[in-house]
Design a protein around this motif. Structure first.
Motif, PDB file in Angstrom:
ATOM      1  N   GLY B 113       0.820  -1.213   0.000  1.00  0.00           N
ATOM      2  CA  GLY B 113       0.000   0.000   0.000  1.00  0.00           C
ATOM      3  C   GLY B 113       0.849   1.255   0.000  1.00  0.00           C
ATOM      4  N   LYS B 114       0.156   2.352   0.032  1.00  0.00           N
ATOM      5  CA  LYS B 114       0.827   3.637  -0.089  1.00  0.00           C
ATOM      6  C   LYS B 114       1.229   4.190   1.273  1.00  0.00           C
ATOM      7  CE  LYS B 114       0.234   7.736  -2.881  1.00  0.00           C
ATOM      8  NZ  LYS B 114      -0.673   8.468  -3.760  1.00  0.00           N
ATOM      9  N   ALA B 115       0.733   3.530   2.345  1.00  0.00           N
ATOM     10  CA  ALA B 115       0.967   4.018   3.698  1.00  0.00           C
ATOM     11  C   ALA B 115       2.462   4.129   4.011  1.00  0.00           C
ATOM     12  CB  ALA B 115       0.301   3.084   4.702  1.00  0.00           C
ATOM     13  N   ASN B 116       3.230   3.290   3.314  1.00  0.00           N
ATOM     14  CA  ASN B 116       4.668   3.266   3.526  1.00  0.00           C
ATOM     15  C   ASN B 116       5.252   4.683   3.541  1.00  0.00           C
ATOM     16  OD1 ASN B 116       7.498   2.790   3.069  1.00  0.00           O
ATOM     17  ND2 ASN B 116       6.881   0.686   2.634  1.00  0.00           N
ATOM     18  N   HIS B 117       5.994   4.991   4.585  1.00  0.00           N
ATOM     19  CA  HIS B 117       6.437   6.372   4.807  1.00  0.00           C
ATOM     20  C   HIS B 117       7.331   6.904   3.696  1.00  0.00           C
ATOM     21  CE1 HIS B 117       8.404   3.213   7.122  1.00  0.00           C
ATOM     22  NE2 HIS B 117       9.535   3.757   6.746  1.00  0.00           N
ATOM     23  N   SER B 118       8.045   6.013   3.020  1.00  0.00           N
ATOM     24  CA  SER B 118       8.991   6.528   2.036  1.00  0.00           C
ATOM     25  C   SER B 118       8.427   6.490   0.613  1.00  0.00           C
ATOM     26  CB  SER B 118      10.292   5.738   2.120  1.00  0.00           C
ATOM     27  OG  SER B 118      10.046   4.371   2.345  1.00  0.00           O
ATOM     28  N   TYR B 119       7.112   6.466   0.519  1.00  0.00           N
ATOM     29  CA  TYR B 119       6.499   6.331  -0.804  1.00  0.00           C
ATOM     30  C   TYR B 119       6.850   7.488  -1.755  1.00  0.00           C
ATOM     31  CZ  TYR B 119       3.386   4.877  -4.435  1.00  0.00           C
ATOM     32  OH  TYR B 119       2.910   4.453  -5.641  1.00  0.00           O
ATOM     33  N   GLU B 120       6.808   8.697  -1.233  1.00  0.00           N
ATOM     34  CA  GLU B 120       7.143   9.866  -2.072  1.00  0.00           C
ATOM     35  C   GLU B 120       8.568   9.768  -2.596  1.00  0.00           C
ATOM     36  OE1 GLU B 120       4.937  12.608  -2.538  1.00  0.00           O
ATOM     37  OE2 GLU B 120       3.558  11.172  -1.637  1.00  0.00           O
ATOM     38  N   ALA B 121       9.454   9.332  -1.709  1.00  0.00           N
ATOM     39  CA  ALA B 121      10.861   9.214  -2.090  1.00  0.00           C
ATOM     40  C   ALA B 121      11.016   8.219  -3.236  1.00  0.00           C
ATOM     41  CB  ALA B 121      11.696   8.761  -0.889  1.00  0.00           C
ATOM     42  N   ARG B 122      10.180   7.198  -3.214  1.00  0.00           N
ATOM     43  CA  ARG B 122      10.251   6.208  -4.280  1.00  0.00           C
ATOM     44  C   ARG B 122       9.838   6.816  -5.621  1.00  0.00           C
ATOM     45  NH1 ARG B 122       6.165   1.147  -4.857  1.00  0.00           N
ATOM     46  NH2 ARG B 122       7.444  -0.182  -6.151  1.00  0.00           N
ATOM     47  N   ILE B 123       8.722   7.550  -5.623  1.00  0.00           N
ATOM     48  CA  ILE B 123       8.262   8.177  -6.864  1.00  0.00           C
ATOM     49  C   ILE B 123       9.310   9.181  -7.364  1.00  0.00           C
ATOM     50  CG2 ILE B 123       6.467   9.649  -7.895  1.00  0.00           C
ATOM     51  CD1 ILE B 123       5.519   6.786  -7.393  1.00  0.00           C
ATOM     52  N   THR B 257      20.822  -5.993  -7.124  1.00  0.00           N
ATOM     53  CA  THR B 257      21.193  -6.355  -5.756  1.00  0.00           C
ATOM     54  C   THR B 257      22.707  -6.537  -5.605  1.00  0.00           C
ATOM     55  OG1 THR B 257      20.574  -8.659  -6.241  1.00  0.00           O
ATOM     56  CG2 THR B 257      18.967  -7.329  -5.084  1.00  0.00           C
ATOM     57  N   LYS B 258      23.371  -6.979  -6.676  1.00  0.00           N
ATOM     58  CA  LYS B 258      24.846  -7.052  -6.655  1.00  0.00           C
ATOM     59  C   LYS B 258      25.436  -5.658  -6.464  1.00  0.00           C
ATOM     60  CE  LYS B 258      26.521 -11.285  -7.895  1.00  0.00           C
ATOM     61  NZ  LYS B 258      27.257 -12.071  -6.913  1.00  0.00           N
ATOM     62  N   ILE B 259      24.876  -4.693  -7.178  1.00  0.00           N
ATOM     63  CA  ILE B 259      25.378  -3.324  -7.075  1.00  0.00           C
ATOM     64  C   ILE B 259      25.231  -2.827  -5.635  1.00  0.00           C
ATOM     65  CG2 ILE B 259      24.944  -0.926  -7.776  1.00  0.00           C
ATOM     66  CD1 ILE B 259      24.132  -2.049 -10.564  1.00  0.00           C
ATOM     67  N   LEU B 260      24.061  -3.067  -5.050  1.00  0.00           N
ATOM     68  CA  LEU B 260      23.856  -2.633  -3.667  1.00  0.00           C
ATOM     69  C   LEU B 260      24.827  -3.338  -2.734  1.00  0.00           C
ATOM     70  CD1 LEU B 260      19.984  -2.421  -3.320  1.00  0.00           C
ATOM     71  CD2 LEU B 260      21.632  -0.695  -4.021  1.00  0.00           C
ATOM     72  N   ASP B 261      25.011  -4.626  -2.965  1.00  0.00           N
ATOM     73  CA  ASP B 261      25.893  -5.407  -2.116  1.00  0.00           C
ATOM     74  C   ASP B 261      27.326  -4.882  -2.196  1.00  0.00           C
ATOM     75  OD1 ASP B 261      26.142  -7.577  -0.326  1.00  0.00           O
ATOM     76  OD2 ASP B 261      26.992  -8.826  -1.898  1.00  0.00           O
ATOM     77  N   MET B 262      27.787  -4.592  -3.424  1.00  0.00           N
ATOM     78  CA  MET B 262      29.174  -4.160  -3.602  1.00  0.00           C
ATOM     79  C   MET B 262      29.422  -2.734  -3.124  1.00  0.00           C
ATOM     80  SD  MET B 262      30.072  -5.944  -7.273  1.00  0.00           S
ATOM     81  CE  MET B 262      31.699  -5.186  -7.492  1.00  0.00           C
ATOM     82  N   THR B 263      28.397  -1.889  -3.208  1.00  0.00           N
ATOM     83  CA  THR B 263      28.587  -0.487  -2.817  1.00  0.00           C
ATOM     84  C   THR B 263      28.206  -0.259  -1.361  1.00  0.00           C
ATOM     85  OG1 THR B 263      26.333   0.032  -3.505  1.00  0.00           O
ATOM     86  CG2 THR B 263      28.077   0.385  -5.135  1.00  0.00           C
ATOM     87  N   GLY B 264      27.505  -1.220  -0.766  1.00  0.00           N
ATOM     88  CA  GLY B 264      27.068  -1.027   0.621  1.00  0.00           C
ATOM     89  C   GLY B 264      25.902  -0.065   0.745  1.00  0.00           C
ATOM     90  N   MET B 265      25.251   0.248  -0.391  1.00  0.00           N
ATOM     91  CA  MET B 265      24.088   1.145  -0.324  1.00  0.00           C
ATOM     92  C   MET B 265      22.916   0.450   0.364  1.00  0.00           C
ATOM     93  SD  MET B 265      24.082   2.836  -4.077  1.00  0.00           S
ATOM     94  CE  MET B 265      22.653   3.842  -3.819  1.00  0.00           C
ATOM     95  N   GLU B 266      22.114   1.250   1.027  1.00  0.00           N
ATOM     96  CA  GLU B 266      20.991   0.705   1.761  1.00  0.00           C
ATOM     97  C   GLU B 266      19.817   0.408   0.835  1.00  0.00           C
ATOM     98  OE1 GLU B 266      18.537   1.958   5.613  1.00  0.00           O
ATOM     99  OE2 GLU B 266      20.318   3.186   5.220  1.00  0.00           O
ATOM    100  N   ARG B 267      19.111  -0.688   1.130  1.00  0.00           N
ATOM    101  CA  ARG B 267      17.908  -1.017   0.371  1.00  0.00           C
ATOM    102  C   ARG B 267      16.707  -0.472   1.123  1.00  0.00           C
ATOM    103  NH1 ARG B 267      19.745  -7.103  -1.326  1.00  0.00           N
ATOM    104  NH2 ARG B 267      17.614  -7.477  -1.875  1.00  0.00           N
ATOM    105  N   HIS B 268      15.778   0.111   0.410  1.00  0.00           N
ATOM    106  CA  HIS B 268      14.502   0.500   1.015  1.00  0.00           C
ATOM    107  C   HIS B 268      13.439  -0.423   0.449  1.00  0.00           C
ATOM    108  CE1 HIS B 268      16.537   4.205   2.152  1.00  0.00           C
ATOM    109  NE2 HIS B 268      16.992   4.240   0.922  1.00  0.00           N
ATOM    110  N   MET B 269      12.600  -0.901   1.299  1.00  0.00           N
ATOM    111  CA  MET B 269      11.578  -1.849   0.832  1.00  0.00           C
ATOM    112  C   MET B 269      10.241  -1.150   0.612  1.00  0.00           C
ATOM    113  SD  MET B 269      11.738  -4.941   0.061  1.00  0.00           S
ATOM    114  CE  MET B 269      10.062  -5.472   0.392  1.00  0.00           C
ATOM    115  N   PHE B 270       9.512  -1.622  -0.410  1.00  0.00           N
ATOM    116  CA  PHE B 270       8.187  -1.057  -0.654  1.00  0.00           C
ATOM    117  C   PHE B 270       7.107  -2.129  -0.678  1.00  0.00           C
ATOM    118  CE2 PHE B 270      11.288   1.835  -2.236  1.00  0.00           C
ATOM    119  CZ  PHE B 270      10.928   2.980  -1.585  1.00  0.00           C
TER     120      PHE B 270
END
Lengths: 270, 270
Positions: B113-123, B257-270
Motif C-alpha cells: 500500500g501507499k501508507a509506507n512512509h517513504s512512498y514519495e521518495a520512491r516516486i 542487488t549485486k550493485i547494492l551489495d558491492m557499494t554497501g548502499m541501503e535497500r529501502h523496501m516497498f
C-alpha cells in the motif's frame, strides 16, 4: 528499541524481503531490517552467523531471521545461529513434495534468475515503456499492450514502468496538457487503438500538491488549473467510454494490478 | 497437463505470486498459474471458490492455492474450497505473535500500500531515473545516489529503473558511444562524483546479439565494434578504479542487488 530482523539468501534476497515484509507488516511495531544477499559460501555464512549472534549479545533479544536459502549446507550454518528462523521455502517444500509426488530439485538463482523463458520479452517491455513515455512518440501505439492516459503527474509514468518491469507488459502513456483542454480529443493513433486505452485520474487537491513540489506557484500547479484539467479529462473518459481509476490513495503496485484486473490482461511473473 | 495453481489475495496478490513462484520454482515441473487479486467481498470469494472447485472437477487434481489474505472471513471461504491451501501469512504469524509477545493487527493493503512512509521518495527516485537516463543530462549528477556507466545495451536502463522502483535509489546512467572510443574520458560532472560511479560490462558476443535485434547488420551491431567498445570501456573502469560487474548471465534483480551489495548502499523496501 526496534527488534532486529535479518533477510538472508544465497540469491538476491528479494524473495526473503518480500516474504518477511509481508509477514511483519501484520504487526503494529517497528523493526530494524538488515538484508544480506549472495551468501553463497560457508565462510560468508559463518560471518553472517556471527553477525546474528553479535546482535543477540548486544540487544539481549534473538533476532528474527527470514531466509530463502536454497543450498542445504549454507542453510545449516544459519540454522545453527542464535536467530529465530522463519524458513518459508522449507516449510512449504516438504508438504508440496508429498502432494505433487515429485522431489524438489533446488536450483540456485531460479527465482529471480535469467533462466526465465520470457526474460527477453521483459527487457523489450521496459525499453518500450521508456521509449513511449509521456506521448513522446505515437509511432508505436499499434505495438502497445496498453496505453495509459491522464493529466500531467497523475501517475502514468511509474505505472507504465511498473507494468513493464513486473509483468512484462508493453505500456505506453500519453498526457493531456493545458493546451489540449479547450477541445480535448484523441489523436488518430490512439483512436485506432481504442480498446487499449486506460485512464488515470487523481484528486485535484493531491495533484496540486504534487505539481507544487515540482513547479511552485505556477499556473500549472494552481488548484484552479488542476480542478479544470481533472474535470475535463474525466468527462472525456466518460464520453469516450474509456475505463479509468483514481490513483490518489493507491501505490504503484495497486494501480498496476487494478489495471490488469479490470482489463483482464495476463500477468507474467519474473 | 500442467498442475493448476491459484495466487489469491484481498490485495494486489503480488506477495502471493512472489511467494508461490519462489516455492514452486524449486520443483522441476510446469504449473499453470491464475492470479486473482482484490478478493475483498464474500461474493467475490465465493466466485473464486467455485472457480477452484470447477478446476478440481475438470482436471481431477486439487489445485494448489497460494494466498496472502488478510481478512479472516475471506480466508475462511477460500479454505473451504477443494484447493490445497498454502497460507504463508498465517503459518508464520502465530509463532511470531508468541515470540514477540504482540498480537498481529492485520491491516489490508499494508504490504504493497501507499501508507509506507517513504512512498514519495520512491516516486521521486523513479522520476529521477527517467530524467537522467542514457546521459540525456548531466545537470543532476550531484543529486544521484549512483551513476551506472557502460556501452550501449549492456543493461544500464533496466538496472537504473529497477534500483529506483524496488529500492527507492536515485540512479542515473551514462553511455559510452562509438564517438567516445578514441579517447575515453569521464565528463567533469562524473569526475566530481567519482565515488558514485559503477560500471556494467557484458560479453561482446551477447552484446552483438542484442544490438543485432535492434539494428541489424550495422557497424553498431558488428562483433568487431562490440569487442572494441567493451575492451576500451573495461580498460577505463580498471584505470579509473571504477567497480564493475558483468551483466551477461544476470537478471535485472541480480544486477541491482549485486550493485547494492558491492557499494554497501541501503535497500529501502516497498
Amino acid at each position: 528499541m526496534a527488534r532486529k530482523v535479518f533477510y538472508i539468501s544465497d540469491g538476491t534476497a528479494i524473495t526473503a524481503e518480500v516474504f518477511g515484509h509481508a509477514v511483519l507488516s501484520q504487526f503494529p511495531m517497528e523493526f530494524e531490517a538488515i538484508t544480506i544477499p549472495f551468501v553463497e559460501t560457508n565462510a560468508k555464512a559463518e560471518a553472517v552467523k556471527k553477525q546474528i549472534n553479535d546482535s543477540f549479545i548486544t540487544t539481549g533479544e534473538r533476532p528474527l531471521v527470514f531466509h530463502s536459502i536454497v543450498k542445504p549446507e549454507i542453510r545449516d550454518v544459519i540454522y545453527s545461529s542464535e536467530g529465530l528462523d522463519y524458513d518459508f521455502l522449507n516449510t512449504f517444500v516438504a508438504p508440496l513434495e508429498q502432494q505433487l509426488g515429485v522431489s524438489a530439485a533446488p536450483v540456485l538463482h531460479r527465482t529471480h534468475g535469467k533462466a526465465n523463458h520470457s526474460y527477453e520479452a521483459r527487457i523489450d517491455a521496459i525499453n518500450f515503456a521508456m521509449e513511449n513515455d509521456d506521448g513522446q512518440t505515437l509511432k508505436h501505439m499499434d505495438k502497445a499492450d496498453i496505453i495509459l492516459l491522464g493529466v500531467s503527474r497523475c501517475g502514468k509514468t511509474p505505472s507504465s514502468l511498473y507494468l513493464s518491469m513486473q509483468f512484462g507488459i508493453k505500456a505506453a502513456n500519453y498526457p493531456f496538457t493545458e493546451d489540449d483542454m479547450d477541445s480535448l480529443k484523441l489523436p488518430e493513433a490512439l483512436k485506432r487503438n481504442k480498446h487499449k486505452l486506460f485512464g488515470l485520474t487523481i484528486d485535484p487537491v493531491r495533484l496540486q500538491e504534487i505539481r507544487q513540489s515540482r513547479m511552485e506557484n505556477s499556473r500549472y500547479s494552481s488548484l484552479r488549473q488542476c480542478r479544470m484539467e481533472v474535470k475535463e479529462v474525466e468527462m472525456m473518459f466518460k464520453k469516450e467510454r474509456i475505463p479509468y481509476i483514481d490513483t490518489t490513495n493507491h501505490s504503484v503496485e495497486e494501480i498496476a494490478t487494478k489495471i490488469l484486473d479490470m482489463t483482464g490482461m495476463e500477468r507474467h511473473m519474473f
